[in-house]
Design an enzyme around this catalytic site. Structure first.
Site, PDB file in Angstrom:
ATOM      1  N   ASP A 140       0.972  -1.389  -0.161  1.00 36.87           N
ATOM      2  CA  ASP A 140      -0.335   0.059  -0.652  1.00 36.87           C
ATOM      3  C   ASP A 140       1.061   1.623  -0.458  1.00 36.87           C
ATOM      4  O   ASP A 140       1.240   1.530   1.051  1.00 36.87           O
ATOM      5  CB  ASP A 140      -0.928  -0.398   1.469  1.00 36.87           C
ATOM      6  CG  ASP A 140      -2.033   1.176   0.898  1.00 36.87           C
ATOM      7  OD1 ASP A 140      -2.295   1.999   0.496  1.00 36.87           O
ATOM      8  OD2 ASP A 140      -2.583   1.408   2.269  1.00 36.87           O
ATOM      9  N   ASP A 329      -1.890   5.976  -5.194  1.00 36.18           N
ATOM     10  CA  ASP A 329      -2.064   4.596  -4.278  1.00 36.18           C
ATOM     11  C   ASP A 329      -2.237   3.441  -4.624  1.00 36.18           C
ATOM     12  O   ASP A 329      -3.410   3.033  -5.697  1.00 36.18           O
ATOM     13  CB  ASP A 329      -3.524   4.922  -3.877  1.00 36.18           C
ATOM     14  CG  ASP A 329      -4.220   3.618  -2.803  1.00 36.18           C
ATOM     15  OD1 ASP A 329      -2.992   3.434  -2.043  1.00 36.18           O
ATOM     16  OD2 ASP A 329      -4.968   4.330  -1.981  1.00 36.18           O
TER      17      ASP A 329
END
Length: 454
Positions: A140, A329
């Site tokens: 992430d 992201d």
């Protein structure tokens, strides 16, 4: 004779002036038509294979770097991830990611909870402690804290709700483990409502196999309560920028706050993650770099426009109040854009796809609203999409334009940003497929290039 000469001269000019517009090339054994504004691809080349295709890069996950593994499909380390049928649409896996809905606790079985927050997450296999304890974590780039569930847990009733593939990390089983009582406990909430909290701890971290990256005294979160869209992953590998406990900050002296990853084009192929000098050596990038803005430990770039085929959308011209700042992201699958920007992009995409049969969304809260049934086709002509960042124009791979898991459902892989109180656009992992994305935090630069993964 003179007329004949003029005729052939005109024919010669027309032929060679047309050549830059249409080019035929072979891609993965498939004949592909590449034009100035669109590419025609075999549908089979965009679909995942029934078995996992190993990476073409030698040594990935063995001598250097780490494998980046899709959370679902034949490469998935999760039994339920491998069992998902090839025809299961991403739209169904996204059902429930509506930000108005409360997330459910992570658990086994894709039918009960949304799969990995947005449906497409990418996993890194690490080991922690001495002796090393294997963990499969979601990569992430939108968060800085790395965490996994730990035992013993003082709140057993809360801990037992979190089901993961590997056993919980047993803190008393590692000779190098210690809690960090001088640090505040972590309490992290993600955009989709998922969350995790617990004390901070320290132990040895190994990334890649056998020991691509060996990091002693690594600070991470020892989860004692976690819920949300994590599937059966063992936690999060936070690669967000900066912050005292962020991975890149902890390893700045050895890895130089540099990382590069390539997300594979389908769920049947594997990508790669490189850190430090490996990132600079093994990730080829093209053109100019874009200025990297760091905001709340997140990677931000300015997005000024999008070209769909021959149509360019200037964001400022639509509404000067719209944000240019775009979060890169890997933990979000589908790129989110402001309403008018998305509507313009969708309209242009639909024009290019007008010859294909349209199908309705399969679920009330599907975030992808432009889908087609191509079961009677062998190829698809997709408009080229270019993202115009600050000093960097990024042409998306066809796999980064659409979501396709069966010929009967192919969807535009963009959506309107409906996250409440969200001040950024989001560039999701689907749009990063087959791109090398290199972050150089010290230089405040991000570079993009054609990736070799998949």
């Amino acid at each position: 004779m003179a007329m004949l000469s003029v005729f052939f001269s005109l024919l010669f000019i027309l032929f060679f002036s047309y050549q830059p517009l249409i080019k035929l090339c072979v891609s993965g054994g498939k004949l592909v038509q590449d034009t100035q504004f669109q590419h025609v691809h075999s549908l089979d080349s965009l679909l995942p294979m029934p078995t996992c295709q190993s990476t073409t890069r030698p040594g990935i996950g063995r001598k250097y770097g780490a494998a980046l593994i899709p959370s679902r499909g034949p490469c998935s380390p999760f039994p339920w991830g491998r069992d998902l049928s090839r025809g299961h649409s991403i739209g169904k896996s996204l059902a429930g990611t509506n930000p108005q809905k409360k997330p459910t606790r992570g658990g086994r079985g894709g039918s009960q909870v949304p799969i990995m927050r947005d449906g497409y997450q990418y996993l890194v296999q690490v080991r922690i402690g001495n002796p090393p304890h294997p963990l499969t974590l979601i990569m992430d780039t939108g968060s800085g804290i790395t965490w996994t569930q730990c035992i013993p847990c003082p709140h057993d009733v809360l801990c037992q709700y979190y089901n993961q593939t590997n056993p919980f990390f047993k803190t008393t089983g590692s000779s190098t483990f210690s809690f960090k009582p001088n640090l505040h406990p972590y309490n992290i909430k993600y955009f989709d409502g998922s969350q995790s909290r617990g004390p901070m701890a320290q132990d040895t971290l190994i990334i890649g196999s056998p020991q691509a990256y060996h990091i002693p005294n690594f600070t991470f979160g020892c989860g004692q309560y976690s819920e949300g869209y994590f599937g059966t992953a063992d936690g999060i590998f936070g690669l967000g920028a900066e912050g005292e406990n962020a991975f890149l900050s902890q390893t700045s002296s050895t890895l130089g706050q540099t990382l590069c990853f390539c997300i594979p084009p389908t769920s049947s192929s594997i990508g790669h993650l490189f850190l430090g000098d490996d990132a600079r050596t093994n990730c080829q990038t093209e053109g100019s770099s874009s200025t990297l803005l760091i905001n709340d430990k997140k990677y931000i770039v300015n997005l000024y426009g999008i070209t769909v085929g021959s149509q360019t959308i200037n964001i400022a011209n639509l509404d000067p109040s719209y944000p240019n700042q775009t979060l890169i992201d890997s933990g979000t699958a589908i790129t989110r854009l402001p309403r008018l920007v998305y509507q313009k992009l969708r309209s242009a995409f639909r024009e290019y796809m007008s010859k294909y049969p349209v199908i309705a969304s399969s679920h009330d809260d599907d975030i992808m609203d432009t889908c087609y049934n191509l079961k009677d086709y062998t190829t698809v002509a997709l408009p080229k999409i270019v993202l115009h960042f600050d000093r960097a124009n990024v042409t998306l791979d066809p796999a980064g334009v659409v979501s396709l898991e069966s010929k009967s459902r192919i969807c535009l892989a963009f959506a309107e940003n409906k996250f409440p109180d969200h001040e950024f656009n989001i560039m999701g992992s689907v749009q990063m497929r087959k791109l090398n994305v290199l972050f150089d935090v010290n230089a405040r630069k991000v570079r993009f290039g054609r990736g070799s993964c998949g």
